[in-house]
Design a protein around this motif. Sequence first.
Motif, PDB file in Angstrom:
ATOM      1  N   GLN A 463     -12.853 -68.108  28.509  1.00  0.00           N
ATOM      2  CA  GLN A 463     -13.767 -67.848  29.625  1.00  0.00           C
ATOM      3  C   GLN A 463     -13.491 -66.480  30.252  1.00  0.00           C
ATOM      4  OE1 GLN A 463     -16.019 -70.329  30.202  1.00  0.00           O
ATOM      5  NE2 GLN A 463     -17.175 -69.177  31.736  1.00  0.00           N
ATOM      6  N   ALA A 464     -12.207 -66.179  30.491  1.00  0.00           N
ATOM      7  CA  ALA A 464     -11.843 -64.897  31.118  1.00  0.00           C
ATOM      8  C   ALA A 464     -12.180 -63.720  30.208  1.00  0.00           C
ATOM      9  CB  ALA A 464     -10.346 -64.888  31.452  1.00  0.00           C
ATOM     10  N   SER A 465     -12.103 -63.931  28.896  1.00  0.00           N
ATOM     11  CA  SER A 465     -12.330 -62.821  27.960  1.00  0.00           C
ATOM     12  C   SER A 465     -13.783 -62.362  27.956  1.00  0.00           C
ATOM     13  CB  SER A 465     -11.907 -63.230  26.545  1.00  0.00           C
ATOM     14  OG  SER A 465     -12.832 -64.142  25.986  1.00  0.00           O
ATOM     15  N   VAL A 466     -14.720 -63.243  28.366  1.00  0.00           N
ATOM     16  CA  VAL A 466     -16.142 -62.900  28.347  1.00  0.00           C
ATOM     17  C   VAL A 466     -16.629 -62.441  29.723  1.00  0.00           C
ATOM     18  CG1 VAL A 466     -18.431 -63.690  27.567  1.00  0.00           C
ATOM     19  CG2 VAL A 466     -16.416 -64.619  26.519  1.00  0.00           C
ATOM     20  N   ASP A 467     -15.709 -62.170  30.631  1.00  0.00           N
ATOM     21  CA  ASP A 467     -16.078 -61.652  31.950  1.00  0.00           C
ATOM     22  C   ASP A 467     -16.715 -60.273  31.787  1.00  0.00           C
ATOM     23  OD1 ASP A 467     -16.255 -60.896  34.597  1.00  0.00           O
ATOM     24  OD2 ASP A 467     -14.272 -61.674  35.126  1.00  0.00           O
ATOM     25  N   PHE A 468     -17.799 -60.024  32.517  1.00  0.00           N
ATOM     26  CA  PHE A 468     -18.481 -58.730  32.423  1.00  0.00           C
ATOM     27  C   PHE A 468     -17.884 -57.696  33.377  1.00  0.00           C
ATOM     28  CE2 PHE A 468     -21.295 -61.229  29.995  1.00  0.00           C
ATOM     29  CZ  PHE A 468     -22.113 -60.388  29.254  1.00  0.00           C
ATOM     30  N   GLN A 469     -16.798 -58.066  34.046  1.00  0.00           N
ATOM     31  CA  GLN A 469     -16.084 -57.138  34.921  1.00  0.00           C
ATOM     32  C   GLN A 469     -14.624 -57.069  34.482  1.00  0.00           C
ATOM     33  OE1 GLN A 469     -17.544 -55.279  37.317  1.00  0.00           O
ATOM     34  NE2 GLN A 469     -19.490 -56.193  36.718  1.00  0.00           N
ATOM     35  N   GLY A 470     -13.994 -55.921  34.742  1.00  0.00           N
ATOM     36  CA  GLY A 470     -12.572 -55.800  34.425  1.00  0.00           C
ATOM     37  C   GLY A 470     -12.322 -55.331  33.003  1.00  0.00           C
ATOM     38  N   ASN A 471     -11.068 -55.426  32.575  1.00  0.00           N
ATOM     39  CA  ASN A 471     -10.659 -54.888  31.277  1.00  0.00           C
ATOM     40  C   ASN A 471     -11.000 -55.882  30.164  1.00  0.00           C
ATOM     41  OD1 ASN A 471      -9.507 -53.401  29.257  1.00  0.00           O
ATOM     42  ND2 ASN A 471      -7.396 -53.584  29.983  1.00  0.00           N
ATOM     43  N   THR A 472     -12.304 -55.964  29.855  1.00  0.00           N
ATOM     44  CA  THR A 472     -12.787 -56.893  28.835  1.00  0.00           C
ATOM     45  C   THR A 472     -13.726 -56.187  27.871  1.00  0.00           C
ATOM     46  OG1 THR A 472     -14.777 -57.548  30.050  1.00  0.00           O
ATOM     47  CG2 THR A 472     -12.742 -58.785  30.531  1.00  0.00           C
ATOM     48  N   GLY A 473     -13.934 -56.807  26.711  1.00  0.00           N
ATOM     49  CA  GLY A 473     -14.865 -56.259  25.731  1.00  0.00           C
ATOM     50  C   GLY A 473     -16.290 -56.177  26.274  1.00  0.00           C
ATOM     51  N   PRO A 474     -16.814 -57.257  26.884  1.00  0.00           N
ATOM     52  CA  PRO A 474     -18.187 -57.193  27.401  1.00  0.00           C
ATOM     53  C   PRO A 474     -18.392 -56.114  28.461  1.00  0.00           C
ATOM     54  CG  PRO A 474     -17.504 -59.472  27.171  1.00  0.00           C
ATOM     55  CD  PRO A 474     -16.290 -58.632  26.892  1.00  0.00           C
ATOM     56  N   PHE A 475     -17.370 -55.822  29.272  1.00  0.00           N
ATOM     57  CA  PHE A 475     -17.482 -54.759  30.275  1.00  0.00           C
ATOM     58  C   PHE A 475     -17.697 -53.406  29.591  1.00  0.00           C
ATOM     59  CE2 PHE A 475     -15.209 -51.487  32.868  1.00  0.00           C
ATOM     60  CZ  PHE A 475     -16.096 -51.453  33.933  1.00  0.00           C
ATOM     61  N   VAL A 476     -16.934 -53.159  28.519  1.00  0.00           N
ATOM     62  CA  VAL A 476     -17.094 -51.904  27.774  1.00  0.00           C
ATOM     63  C   VAL A 476     -18.448 -51.885  27.070  1.00  0.00           C
ATOM     64  CG1 VAL A 476     -16.131 -50.463  25.931  1.00  0.00           C
ATOM     65  CG2 VAL A 476     -14.589 -51.681  27.481  1.00  0.00           C
ATOM     66  N   GLN A 477     -18.816 -53.005  26.443  1.00  0.00           N
ATOM     67  CA  GLN A 477     -20.106 -53.084  25.750  1.00  0.00           C
ATOM     68  C   GLN A 477     -21.267 -52.850  26.726  1.00  0.00           C
ATOM     69  OE1 GLN A 477     -19.454 -57.028  24.132  1.00  0.00           O
ATOM     70  NE2 GLN A 477     -19.352 -56.243  22.040  1.00  0.00           N
ATOM     71  N   TYR A 478     -21.146 -53.395  27.937  1.00  0.00           N
ATOM     72  CA  TYR A 478     -22.207 -53.243  28.925  1.00  0.00           C
ATOM     73  C   TYR A 478     -22.377 -51.777  29.321  1.00  0.00           C
ATOM     74  CZ  TYR A 478     -25.078 -53.898  33.052  1.00  0.00           C
ATOM     75  OH  TYR A 478     -26.106 -53.824  33.962  1.00  0.00           O
ATOM     76  N   THR A 479     -21.261 -51.065  29.440  1.00  0.00           N
ATOM     77  CA  THR A 479     -21.338 -49.634  29.782  1.00  0.00           C
ATOM     78  C   THR A 479     -22.024 -48.858  28.662  1.00  0.00           C
ATOM     79  OG1 THR A 479     -19.331 -49.806  31.121  1.00  0.00           O
ATOM     80  CG2 THR A 479     -19.979 -47.600  30.414  1.00  0.00           C
ATOM     81  N   TYR A 480     -21.696 -49.199  27.420  1.00  0.00           N
ATOM     82  CA  TYR A 480     -22.360 -48.551  26.279  1.00  0.00           C
ATOM     83  C   TYR A 480     -23.872 -48.791  26.352  1.00  0.00           C
ATOM     84  CZ  TYR A 480     -23.859 -47.436  21.547  1.00  0.00           C
ATOM     85  OH  TYR A 480     -24.524 -46.900  20.472  1.00  0.00           O
ATOM     86  N   ALA A 481     -24.256 -50.052  26.593  1.00  0.00           N
ATOM     87  CA  ALA A 481     -25.684 -50.390  26.663  1.00  0.00           C
ATOM     88  C   ALA A 481     -26.363 -49.671  27.830  1.00  0.00           C
ATOM     89  CB  ALA A 481     -25.852 -51.906  26.798  1.00  0.00           C
ATOM     90  N   ARG A 482     -25.647 -49.518  28.932  1.00  0.00           N
ATOM     91  CA  ARG A 482     -26.182 -48.799  30.101  1.00  0.00           C
ATOM     92  C   ARG A 482     -26.506 -47.349  29.716  1.00  0.00           C
ATOM     93  NH1 ARG A 482     -22.604 -48.766  35.423  1.00  0.00           N
ATOM     94  NH2 ARG A 482     -24.108 -50.304  36.188  1.00  0.00           N
ATOM     95  N   ILE A 483     -25.603 -46.714  28.958  1.00  0.00           N
ATOM     96  CA  ILE A 483     -25.841 -45.324  28.540  1.00  0.00           C
ATOM     97  C   ILE A 483     -27.042 -45.253  27.598  1.00  0.00           C
ATOM     98  CG2 ILE A 483     -24.887 -43.317  27.343  1.00  0.00           C
ATOM     99  CD1 ILE A 483     -22.098 -44.244  28.296  1.00  0.00           C
ATOM    100  N   GLN A 484     -27.181 -46.245  26.700  1.00  0.00           N
ATOM    101  CA  GLN A 484     -28.337 -46.248  25.795  1.00  0.00           C
ATOM    102  C   GLN A 484     -29.640 -46.339  26.598  1.00  0.00           C
ATOM    103  OE1 GLN A 484     -27.778 -45.511  22.535  1.00  0.00           O
ATOM    104  NE2 GLN A 484     -25.723 -45.394  23.415  1.00  0.00           N
ATOM    105  N   SER A 485     -29.603 -47.070  27.699  1.00  0.00           N
ATOM    106  CA  SER A 485     -30.778 -47.169  28.567  1.00  0.00           C
ATOM    107  C   SER A 485     -31.110 -45.802  29.174  1.00  0.00           C
ATOM    108  CB  SER A 485     -30.502 -48.192  29.676  1.00  0.00           C
ATOM    109  OG  SER A 485     -31.562 -48.217  30.600  1.00  0.00           O
ATOM    110  N   ILE A 486     -30.074 -45.066  29.590  1.00  0.00           N
ATOM    111  CA  ILE A 486     -30.273 -43.713  30.137  1.00  0.00           C
ATOM    112  C   ILE A 486     -30.927 -42.822  29.076  1.00  0.00           C
ATOM    113  CG2 ILE A 486     -29.082 -41.611  30.912  1.00  0.00           C
ATOM    114  CD1 ILE A 486     -26.941 -43.502  32.146  1.00  0.00           C
ATOM    115  N   LEU A 487     -30.413 -42.909  27.854  1.00  0.00           N
ATOM    116  CA  LEU A 487     -30.937 -42.057  26.777  1.00  0.00           C
ATOM    117  C   LEU A 487     -32.389 -42.402  26.459  1.00  0.00           C
ATOM    118  CD1 LEU A 487     -27.848 -41.966  24.356  1.00  0.00           C
ATOM    119  CD2 LEU A 487     -28.442 -40.370  26.181  1.00  0.00           C
TER     120      LEU A 487
END
Length: 593
Positions: A463-487
Motif C-alpha cells: 500500500q505504501a509503495s503505491v503512494d503518489f506522494q513521497g519517495n515512491t515510483g508513482p510519484f516519479v512517474q506522475y512527475t514524468y507524466a506532468r512534463i509530458q502534459s506540458i510538452l
Amino acid sequence: MNIQSLIETKVKEGFLALYDVEIPSVEFQATRKDFEGDITVVVFPLLRYKKGNPVQIGEDLGKYLVENINKITSYNVVKGFLNLVIDDSFYVNFFNQIATDSTYGFVKEDETDARMVEYSSPNTNKPLHLGHVRNVLLGYSVAEILKAAGHKVYKTQIINDRGIHICKSMLAWKKFGEGETPESTGLKGDKLVGNYYVKFDQEYKKEISNLVASGVPEDDAKKQAPLFVEAQEMLRKWEAGDKEVVALWEMMNGWVYKGFDVTYENIGVNFDKLYYESNTYLLGKDIIEEGLQNGVFFKKEDGSVWCDLTDEGLDEKLVLRSDGTAVYMTQDIGTAIQRSKDFPDVNGMVYTVGNEQDYHFKVLFLILQKLGYSWAKQLFHLSYGMVDLPSGKMKSREGTVVDADDLMNEMTNTAREISQELGKLEGYSDEEKEALYKIIGLGALKYFILKVDPKKRILFDPQASVDFQGNTGPFVQYTYARIQSILRKADFDYSGSLSGVEVELHEKEKELIKQLEQYPEVIQQAASNYSPAVIANYTYDLVKEFNSFYQNVSILGEENQDKKVFRVQLSKKVADTIKSAFKLLGIQVPERM
C-alpha cells in the motif's frame, strides 16, 4: 570536462603553485542553501598535506580559481568550506550541449571489458516468490547500469533443476497427482509443481508423526519415513539415468520453465545465457585434481580434499568428499571456469545471491584466485538482505511464500484502487486504464525495492509503495507524466538550439541544470557500487528539484519567447533523464496519469 573536473584540476594546480605541494584528490559537496555558491570545495581534507588555517587556505584557493577559471565569478569561505559561484553562461552552454543528446549519461560500450551478471537462479520445485523478486530486480538493474557505464554485459542464471527437493515434487505428483497437468488444471506449470512440493511436506510430516507415535526417535523418524526414503531412491535413479525417472523429470521441469518464462516476461527481465545444474553439477572435479598437484588443495587421511584458507583469516574448506563426490563449492568453481571459457571476453562476474551466502562467496573467490585465474579479482557478490512482509517470514515447503505472480497482480490491483479513488483517468479506455495500472503497480514494486541499499533488509508494504506522494515510483512517474502534459500543451516549436542566445537563469533553473549535470557521474557511481539505489534516489532528487522549479517558475506562461523555449526544453530534458534513469531500474513511465 564538467565544472567539477575543471575545478579539481585547477585546485591541484593551485595547491602546487601556492604551496609547492601535490594533492591526490579534491573533496566537493553541494553548497548549503543558506550560503551563496553553486559548488563547494571542502578544505579540511587538504590540511593533511598543508598545515595551516583552513579559512586562509580557502581564501588563497578561491582567489587562484577566480583568476584561472573565467566561469567562476566569485567565492566566499565559511570555516573550512570554499563556496564557488559559477557564471550562468556555463550552465546555459552546458545545457545546450546535452539538450538533444539521447544517450546523455551513457558511455560507449567497451567490447574488451565484459561483465557477466548472474541473477534469479531458482529451484524448479516451486514458483518464483518475493525473495526472487528482489533478486531479479537487483540483478537485471545492475546489468543495465553496467551497460550504461560502458561495459559489455551478459545476463545469466543457473537453474537448480536437480537434487532431492526436485525429487520430492516429482514423487508427490507421481503418488497423488492422478495425471494432473497445467492444461487440465489451468495452473501455470511452476505453480502446479510447487503445490506438489507442499503436498510432499504435508504427507512426510504425517509419516514422521506416525513413526514418533510408535516410539521411533524424531531424528530417526525423519530419515526412516517411507516418502523420504523413496525420494532418495528416486534421486539415485535420476543420477543413474533411469529412463522413467528422467522422463518424469523432463516433463515436470518443462512445465516449470514455461511458468518461469511467463513470470520473467511480466516482471520485465531477460537473460542472454541459461546454465542448468543438471549439466554443471559434475564440473570442477578435474580442477580439484589439478589443484592437488599444484598445492592449492590438500588431502586428508580419509581421502577428502580441502583448501586451507587460514592465512586469509578463514578456515579449511571441503572441496571433495572422501567418497569422491562433489560439494556445492566444487560445482561453483567448475561453473565459473566454464563460463570464462564460454565467454572469453568476460573480465568479471557479479553473483546476485542473498547475504546468507556471504561466506560461501568469499571462499569461492579466494579459491579461484589461488587457482591462478586473473579474472577472479573482478568477481563480486551482490549480497542483499531479506524481504519481509508485515505478515512475517516465508517458508516454501509450508506453502506460506508470497508468490511473485500473485504479488504483481496485487500491485496492479492496488494501483487500480488508488487511481480510481483519485479519479484522474477521465477519457481513458478500459484497455488503457489496465495498461496504466500495471505500469504504476510494477513501477511501485520495483522502485520500493530498488531504492533501498541492497545490503539492507526490507519490510515491503504494498500500500505504501503505491503512494503518489513521497519517495515512491508513482510519484516519479506522475512527475514524468506532468512534463509530458506540458510538452503537449506547448503550441510552438521548441526544438531549435538556443546556442548563442543569452538567457539569465532563475535560481530554480540553475539548480535543475546542476542536478542534470550529475547524471553521468551518478551512473558511474551506481556501477562501481553495484547499487540501483544510487540511480533511484538521484531520480527522486531530480523530480523534487523539478517540482520546486514548476511551482516557482512560469513555463508556458512566460512572456519572453527565448525563456519560454528554454524552460520547455529544460522540462523535456528532465523528463528524458527520468525515463533514462527509470529504464536502468527496469521501470516504465506513462505518457499520461
